[in-house]
Structure formats: structure tokens, C-alpha cells
Scaffold this motif. Structure first.
Motif, PDB file in Angstrom:
ATOM      1  N   GLU A   1       0.849  -1.197   0.000  1.00 52.12           N
ATOM      2  CA  GLU A   1       0.000   0.000   0.000  1.00 52.12           C
ATOM      3  C   GLU A   1       0.885   1.248   0.000  1.00 52.12           C
ATOM      4  O   GLU A   1       1.759   1.405   0.843  1.00 52.12           O
ATOM      5  CB  GLU A   1      -0.911   0.009   1.230  1.00 52.12           C
ATOM      6  N   VAL A   2       0.632   2.113  -0.975  1.00 54.06           N
ATOM      7  CA  VAL A   2       1.376   3.368  -1.103  1.00 54.06           C
ATOM      8  C   VAL A   2       0.415   4.521  -0.837  1.00 54.06           C
ATOM      9  O   VAL A   2      -0.493   4.780  -1.633  1.00 54.06           O
ATOM     10  CB  VAL A   2       1.995   3.517  -2.509  1.00 54.06           C
ATOM     11  N   PHE A   3       0.608   5.209   0.276  1.00 52.08           N
ATOM     12  CA  PHE A   3      -0.232   6.357   0.603  1.00 52.08           C
ATOM     13  C   PHE A   3       0.400   7.610   0.011  1.00 52.08           C
ATOM     14  O   PHE A   3       1.454   8.064   0.457  1.00 52.08           O
ATOM     15  CB  PHE A   3      -0.368   6.490   2.119  1.00 52.08           C
ATOM     16  N   VAL A   4      -0.236   8.136  -1.042  1.00 51.84           N
ATOM     17  CA  VAL A   4       0.236   9.370  -1.673  1.00 51.84           C
ATOM     18  C   VAL A   4      -0.477  10.513  -0.953  1.00 51.84           C
ATOM     19  O   VAL A   4      -1.617  10.855  -1.250  1.00 51.84           O
ATOM     20  CB  VAL A   4      -0.040   9.373  -3.183  1.00 51.84           C
ATOM     21  N   ASP A   5       0.219  11.069   0.012  1.00 53.20           N
ATOM     22  CA  ASP A   5      -0.350  12.021   0.963  1.00 53.20           C
ATOM     23  C   ASP A   5      -0.114  13.448   0.471  1.00 53.20           C
ATOM     24  O   ASP A   5       1.031  13.848   0.218  1.00 53.20           O
ATOM     25  CB  ASP A   5       0.330  11.785   2.322  1.00 53.20           C
ATOM     26  N   CYS A   6      -1.196  14.190   0.332  1.00 51.72           N
ATOM     27  CA  CYS A   6      -1.077  15.580  -0.119  1.00 51.72           C
ATOM     28  C   CYS A   6      -2.252  16.368   0.464  1.00 51.72           C
ATOM     29  O   CYS A   6      -3.402  15.905   0.409  1.00 51.72           O
ATOM     30  CB  CYS A   6      -1.124  15.630  -1.647  1.00 51.72           C
ATOM     31  N   PRO A   7      -1.997  17.534   1.066  1.00 50.54           N
ATOM     32  CA  PRO A   7      -3.097  18.323   1.647  1.00 50.54           C
ATOM     33  C   PRO A   7      -4.163  18.662   0.615  1.00 50.54           C
ATOM     34  O   PRO A   7      -3.856  18.901  -0.564  1.00 50.54           O
ATOM     35  CB  PRO A   7      -2.387  19.588   2.142  1.00 50.54           C
TER      36      PRO A   7
END
Length: 200
Positions: A127-133
Motif C-alpha cells: 500500500e502506497v499512501f500518496v499524501d497531499c493536503p
């Protein structure tokens, strides 16, 4: 019941055979994050990098799934869940075929991502969490979807009037508003390569 008449066939070539033939460990690399977070960009760059290393890969994303397999589904919560369910089942088949499968979907609900993981064997789901506000994703708004959601032209849009349930323990956590593209790809390659490489 009709299901009782479905009997799996014992195929002579199995996943382990295909794995040896392709000289790679098949896995699903599951990108999740808000629209505009950078999932598709990173997924495409990762596939390009793995392809250049000689790995056998395939990307599943909205473009090649919504236009065919799932073209009859809407964007209701029920159909979005079904969209992810079907993608998960296809990804499982591709892993059985020995491929490194890369998926790029918002997939906002923890339960749906857990279901995808549970279909696979231990170690086959990354699982790759592409975190961006949200505010950064809205500024990017590559497809103009946030503007439409704010105007009420799209409803149940993740991040606006539908929640995104962030992963708690992803294998990879990438913060695209803080990291460069190069840094993000290097982080992905460094984690994925040791997993999929088979030592001779």
C-alpha cells in the motif's frame, strides 16, 4: 445453489511456475490518495523504472478500467465500492499470472483497501499512501474536478463531501507536497525492488 456447481480447475502451470519463468515476485502496488495527489504520475514513473529494470508490469487505473470492465458503474458510494472490488479481483488474477500490478485509484475507504489486501497472500500487497493536503490538490486540480465539486456539479466527491480514510500503516508513505518527484520515485524503487527481485 448454483454456486455449488462452480469447481476450480487444477491448472498444470501455477503462480510459482510463472514467478520462476518471469524471474520476479508478483505483487500489487496499490496507490491511494486524493484526486490530484500525484498517484497516476508516480504509478507511471514507477512502471517505467521497473520496466527498464526488466520487470513485467501492468497499471490498472481509471482510464483503462472505467472505459471497459467498469464502464457501467456510476460514482455512487455503492458503485465506487464495486469498482474497487472488481479491480481487486482483476489484480489478484494478474498476480496469479506472475505480474507486478500497479493500481492508481483514490480508493478512499479503509474497508475496501483491506478487502483488496485480504485477497492476496502475505507480502503480495504494497500500500502506497500518496499524501497531499486537500488545498494543494485543489490548487493543482488537473482535471477540474474540484472546481466542479465546489460548484455542486459533482456530488460525493472525495475530500469535499465524501471522506477519505487515510491509511494507518501503509508500506510506503509519500508526501508529494513536501518531497520532490525524484525523491518520491527513489523512495518507491528502494522499497519495491528488494521485494520483487528473485535472487538467482
Amino acid at each position: 445453489m448454483e454456486k455449488l456447481n462452480i469447481i476450480p480447475h487444477d491448472h498444470k502451470v501455477n503462480k510459482e511456475d510463472r514467478q520462476r519463468h518471469k524471474k520476479q515476485k508478483p505483487v500489487v502496488i496499490w496507490f491511494t490518495g486524493l484526486s490530484g495527489s500525484g498517484k497516476s504520475t508516480l504509478a507511471n514513473m514507477l512502471e517505467q523504472g521497473l520496466y527498464e529494470y526488466g520487470f513485467h508490469t501492468y497499471i490498472l487505473d481509471g482510464d483503462n478500467v472505467r472505459m471497459g470492465l467498469n464502464k457501467g458503474l456510476t460514482f455512487s458510494e455503492e458503485d465506487r465500492k464495486e469498482n474497487i472490488r472488481r479491480i481487486s479481483e482483476v489484480a489478484k488474477l494478474m498476480v496469479d499470472a506472475g505480474l507486478v500490478v500497479i493500481t492508481a485509484f483514490i480508493s478512499p475507504f479503509k474497508k475496501d483497501r483491506a478487502m483488496a489486501r485480504e485477497l492476496l497472500e502475505e507480502g503480495e500487497f504494497i500500500e502506497v499512501f500518496v499524501d497531499c493536503p486537500l488545498e494543494v490538490c485543489e490548487q493543482r486540480d488537473v482535471k477540474g474536478l474540484y472546481r466542479k465539486a465546489r460548484a455542486g456539479e459533482i456530488t460525493k466527491f472525495t475530500g469535499i463531501d465524501s471522506p477519505f480514510e487515510a491509511p494507518e500503516n501503509p508500506e510506503i508513505h509519500i508526501k508529494t507536497a513536501e518531497q520532490s518527484l525524484e525523491s518520491s520515485i527513489n523512495q518507491l524503487i528502494d522499497l519495491v525492488l528488494p521485494i520483487i527481485q528473485i535472487k538467482n
